[in-house]
Scaffold this motif. Sequence first.
Motif, PDB file in Angstrom:
ATOM      1  N   TYR A 202       0.830  -1.206   0.000  1.00  0.00           N
ATOM      2  CA  TYR A 202       0.000   0.000   0.000  1.00  0.00           C
ATOM      3  C   TYR A 202       0.866   1.259   0.000  1.00  0.00           C
ATOM      4  CZ  TYR A 202      -3.315   3.565   1.500  1.00  0.00           C
ATOM      5  OH  TYR A 202      -4.072   4.699   1.584  1.00  0.00           O
TER       6      TYR A 202
ATOM      7  N   VAL B 204       0.444   6.975  -6.597  1.00  0.00           N
ATOM      8  CA  VAL B 204      -0.655   7.264  -7.523  1.00  0.00           C
ATOM      9  C   VAL B 204      -0.133   7.236  -8.956  1.00  0.00           C
ATOM     10  CG1 VAL B 204      -2.371   8.992  -8.227  1.00  0.00           C
ATOM     11  CG2 VAL B 204      -1.990   8.526  -5.806  1.00  0.00           C
TER      12      VAL B 204
ATOM     13  N   LEU C 112      -0.009   3.663 -10.039  1.00  0.00           N
ATOM     14  CA  LEU C 112      -1.373   3.182 -10.272  1.00  0.00           C
ATOM     15  C   LEU C 112      -1.920   3.734 -11.586  1.00  0.00           C
ATOM     16  CD1 LEU C 112      -2.687   3.509  -6.626  1.00  0.00           C
ATOM     17  CD2 LEU C 112      -2.372   1.367  -7.891  1.00  0.00           C
TER      18      LEU C 112
ATOM     19  N   TYR D 186      -9.263   9.486  -8.805  1.00  0.00           N
ATOM     20  CA  TYR D 186      -9.963  10.123  -7.683  1.00  0.00           C
ATOM     21  C   TYR D 186     -11.465  10.221  -7.930  1.00  0.00           C
ATOM     22  CZ  TYR D 186      -5.478  11.006  -5.566  1.00  0.00           C
ATOM     23  OH  TYR D 186      -4.247  10.833  -4.991  1.00  0.00           O
TER      24      TYR D 186
ATOM     25  N   SER E 108     -10.083   8.176  -3.417  1.00  0.00           N
ATOM     26  CA  SER E 108      -8.753   8.281  -2.801  1.00  0.00           C
ATOM     27  C   SER E 108      -7.964   7.002  -3.097  1.00  0.00           C
ATOM     28  CB  SER E 108      -8.877   8.469  -1.294  1.00  0.00           C
ATOM     29  OG  SER E 108      -9.416   7.302  -0.700  1.00  0.00           O
ATOM     30  N   LYS E 109      -6.669   7.082  -2.842  1.00  0.00           N
ATOM     31  CA  LYS E 109      -5.826   5.892  -2.977  1.00  0.00           C
ATOM     32  C   LYS E 109      -6.305   4.813  -2.006  1.00  0.00           C
ATOM     33  CE  LYS E 109      -1.165   4.352  -1.876  1.00  0.00           C
ATOM     34  NZ  LYS E 109       0.168   4.763  -1.451  1.00  0.00           N
TER      35      LYS E 109
END
Length: 184
Positions: free
Chosen positions: A17, A22, A25, A37, A42-43
């Motif tokens: 995690y 981001v 991802l 988003y 959110s992440k």
Amino acid sequence: MDEVLDRAMQVFRERGYDGASVDALQEATGLTAGSVYKAFGSKREFFIAAYDRYVSERRKLVAMRLAQAVTGRERIAATLYAYLESASGEDGRRGCLVVASLVEASTLEASLRASVAATLADNRAGLTDMLQEGQLDGSVRADLPVEPCVDLLLALLQGLRATGKLRDPADPDGLVALALKILD
């Protein structure tokens, strides 16, 4: 959506995690930061969605193996083989999202840590059921202390997934045979 989650899942499996930026991802999923988003908020929410999908898909794989098993002992063996398969090859090198999250548990926020703890508790409950089933059907020694045996099997399963990041298990059949000896 499933394809996006599957791609994100790979990033979280490989990096955990905290290590999943981001940017990583975005690159893996093809989404822009705004789209990430907009879709997930959110992440953290993205992680939760990917984590839930991961756990669901893994449970389906184990359930397919368990469908062929008749006794509690056979169900434990089938579970071991399912984990060995997941700990091997390219899939094994990607790692296990549950194990990656366990490693990070002390740094995860409480709700994420609770989600990982719940997964582990579910896995533990499944192993407990298999051992007790085996004791009832005679395939597991009746006087076997269930709690420590469950803890040992759970540690073995998670350890297989952790070491699978670096190498395939040397002798899957031998490992399963040795692990099943604790049930005698």
